[in-house]
Scaffold this active site. Structure first.
Site, PDB file in Angstrom:
ATOM      1  N   ASP A  62       9.533   2.999   4.830  1.00 40.70           N
ATOM      2  CA  ASP A  62       9.354   3.054   3.325  1.00 40.70           C
ATOM      3  C   ASP A  62      10.128   2.051   2.515  1.00 40.70           C
ATOM      4  O   ASP A  62      11.102   1.906   2.731  1.00 40.70           O
ATOM      5  CB  ASP A  62       9.850   4.561   3.174  1.00 40.70           C
ATOM      6  CG  ASP A  62       9.515   4.997   1.727  1.00 40.70           C
ATOM      7  OD1 ASP A  62       8.434   4.644   1.306  1.00 40.70           O
ATOM      8  OD2 ASP A  62      10.281   5.753   0.778  1.00 40.70           O
ATOM      9  N   HIS A  63       9.318   1.574   1.643  1.00 38.01           N
ATOM     10  CA  HIS A  63       9.875   0.679   0.708  1.00 38.01           C
ATOM     11  C   HIS A  63      10.352  -0.661   1.220  1.00 38.01           C
ATOM     12  O   HIS A  63      11.271  -1.246   0.939  1.00 38.01           O
ATOM     13  CB  HIS A  63      10.980   1.406  -0.248  1.00 38.01           C
ATOM     14  CG  HIS A  63      10.451   2.038  -1.489  1.00 38.01           C
ATOM     15  ND1 HIS A  63       9.749   3.303  -1.181  1.00 38.01           N
ATOM     16  CD2 HIS A  63       9.983   1.843  -2.753  1.00 38.01           C
ATOM     17  CE1 HIS A  63       9.304   3.757  -2.395  1.00 38.01           C
ATOM     18  NE2 HIS A  63       9.593   3.037  -3.104  1.00 38.01           N
ATOM     19  N   HIS A  81       0.804  -1.079   0.087  1.00 35.92           N
ATOM     20  CA  HIS A  81      -0.027  -0.065  -0.032  1.00 35.92           C
ATOM     21  C   HIS A  81       0.906   1.258  -0.070  1.00 35.92           C
ATOM     22  O   HIS A  81       2.013   1.120   0.518  1.00 35.92           O
ATOM     23  CB  HIS A  81      -0.730   0.096   1.329  1.00 35.92           C
ATOM     24  CG  HIS A  81      -1.711  -1.116   1.262  1.00 35.92           C
ATOM     25  ND1 HIS A  81      -2.897  -1.277   0.606  1.00 35.92           N
ATOM     26  CD2 HIS A  81      -1.964  -2.228   2.089  1.00 35.92           C
ATOM     27  CE1 HIS A  81      -3.751  -2.280   0.987  1.00 35.92           C
ATOM     28  NE2 HIS A  81      -2.914  -2.823   1.951  1.00 35.92           N
TER      29      HIS A  81
END
Lengths: 141, 141, 141, 141, 141, 141
Positions: free
Chosen positions: B81-82, B43
């Site tokens: 993040d990532h 997401h």
């Protein structure tokens, strides 16, 4: 008769990783940055499918949008939603799952299923709120 | 002095899977549906951090938002993040990565770093455009 | 255990008219302006349903959002979507279909169907991009 | 001189119904689904009007956007906002009020009123957050 | 009678600068960063005004939103829109134009003008898509 | 090879004023309305930069978006963000800072820095949520 373009939006949530097995780890991280992280990351993808045609004189519609929705879901969303695009999707097999390549593959999945008189015009795929790709079915010269 | 609430939005893109190893595969799919898919999905998460306090008479600010941004990025975004939230994040280890549990963990990461006179008020975490969770630091009675 | 608030968004498109049959036409147009137009007008309504509870230790979830979605659709959306709220909806009969009254009616439709341990916290109903109403189940003193 | 495209957004809330009186009730519901419901439904429509031209050397503007806003409101919004598009709008009389047909009608309302040197380029009409139509004034071949 | 909260959104575009004349230039840039730039910068501000009350039994409305719109425009928007908040606005004179201070000032402008039975509940002011402030009229203890 | 269009969004907050020193004050206010206010006003500008090219067979990418982001920030955002576009920006000197003129100037700043095989396709600049300009590098005939 006037020519109109009509667009339907769908979305899917999926994981992917950008990684080229033919080059070194270091080169992969240089090329793809955080997108190369080994355990995958993911996005909420927004997909816009735009078709063109003339409105039917009796219905005023270029195409029944319920049918367009079904085509998009059966050909694309059901295969991608909540899946890993590096592993789970037969029609992305052996393709780098960049939004460029995914968009071309989505075009090829949808185009054959449109009704007579309606042509696929554009695939737009948003990966984040800051970047998206558009494909019109054209080849580079 | 007036009491004000100020909110900063950040975002991160991550992969996760909802899966409880203590129960059967079938029960997992019944409980979590598509979110149990084995190769992860992902997401674009939108995170809103709301703090409260009174504006400084000299600056008019409850808190320097650049400092709040740095706290959120150092304590939360840089780790998520990532990344894959089932595998890559030490402070989510052994936790089901539901947005409920992630929000509580984010509260605990940020609260100790706020300056004197400013209190953490709410963590809001959007998982898709259709669902989000809010946590005020409260315990259920 | 922590207390969390989780929200699910749904939407519906409907027609309505604000009109009080007990007063004159002129008074109706003074009170309701364009909203009194006799042949109805309509909106895309965004409905946010917020529930509160503690996450289950085994699932990390306050509530299965698929079940919340089904409750909202069966109790509310299926009755309102593409309908006329002055005429077609039994549970709005004899009510002025203002977003205030619709929100209270939606609260009463959803609250009895939530699972044990989960409480309805707030109904938010957006009528246009510029106005919305919130209802927490409270009575004015 | 450079050629630029400038777009102004307006919106209106209206009711409509898709229904063809020349065919049976059953055929109407098959063709139009929920959009055929007899007591109308409605939407918040977002209208984007795009014009093209070259910026005036003295003002830097392709066109005074206040004037474009007035044209759109006088020719389109004042007639459609809070109205029923099947009944209340003379220039939609005897037309199926699909967004395709409405867009063509809006083009014909606005094009004659633009100042010299400015051409209408595109009408974009969003019906919901998931579908919209575009019209460039072209005829199908 | 049920208690409801209803919100109206307005917006304005304005310039400002964060600068405290009692301290050095260097300290100003340390405190305010780019917001201290001497020739001003600006934003599109989104203002949400939330009032609470019970719906009138005859109209179903907590308050006529047209009247709330007029109050907000006369008391706030007409003074701020396309203005410089450091120079042009009498009721912001000698105030640091931070969104915290602007929100308190907006509260004080609107509260006295609401009709009997309706109370101001919250001012929300978005400065960018990434930060906003909320004020409930409370004093810090 | 397929031809794809990829877009990166950045934003900046800036002040400006529309004012032509060669004409009278009264003419300026007639031409530019509130945008002529003497102490400047400002906006949150959203900038979309669209480039076209074919995806690299090894990476699946038309262009490394991190590099595009750096070009946009170095050539455009760093000069405009939190600045006054009438005063502070050398490459807007002696230009009316309308979004038309700014867009053409941004095109000229970015085009020379793109890598071989990638062409600038479109600059889109949103000034408010209700108006934006598009520039494709074309000259009016």
């Amino acid at each position: 008769m006037p020519l109109l373009y009509i667009t339907r939006k769908e979305h899917f949530n999926a994981a992917h990783q950008l990684w080229n097995p033919k080059i070194s780890d270091e080169e992969n991280f240089t090329l793809f940055g955080k997108c190369a992280n080994p355990n995958f990351h993911g996005h909420n993808f927004d997909l816009f499918v735009c078709v063109k045609g003339q409105p039917d004189p009796d219905t005023g519609l270029v195409m029944d949008l319920k049918k367009l929705k079904i085509i998009i879901r059966e050909q694309v969303i059901d295969d991608l939603d909540h899946q890993n695009m590096n592993i789970d999707v037969p029609w992305l097999k052996d393709k780098m799952p960049s939004i460029e390549n995914i968009s071309v593959a989505i075009w090829n999945r949808i185009a054959p299923h449109l009704p007579v008189g309606v042509a696929l015009h554009k695939i737009t795929l948003w990966e984040t709120q800051n970047n998206f790709v558009e494909y019109f079915g054209d080849q580079a010269e």
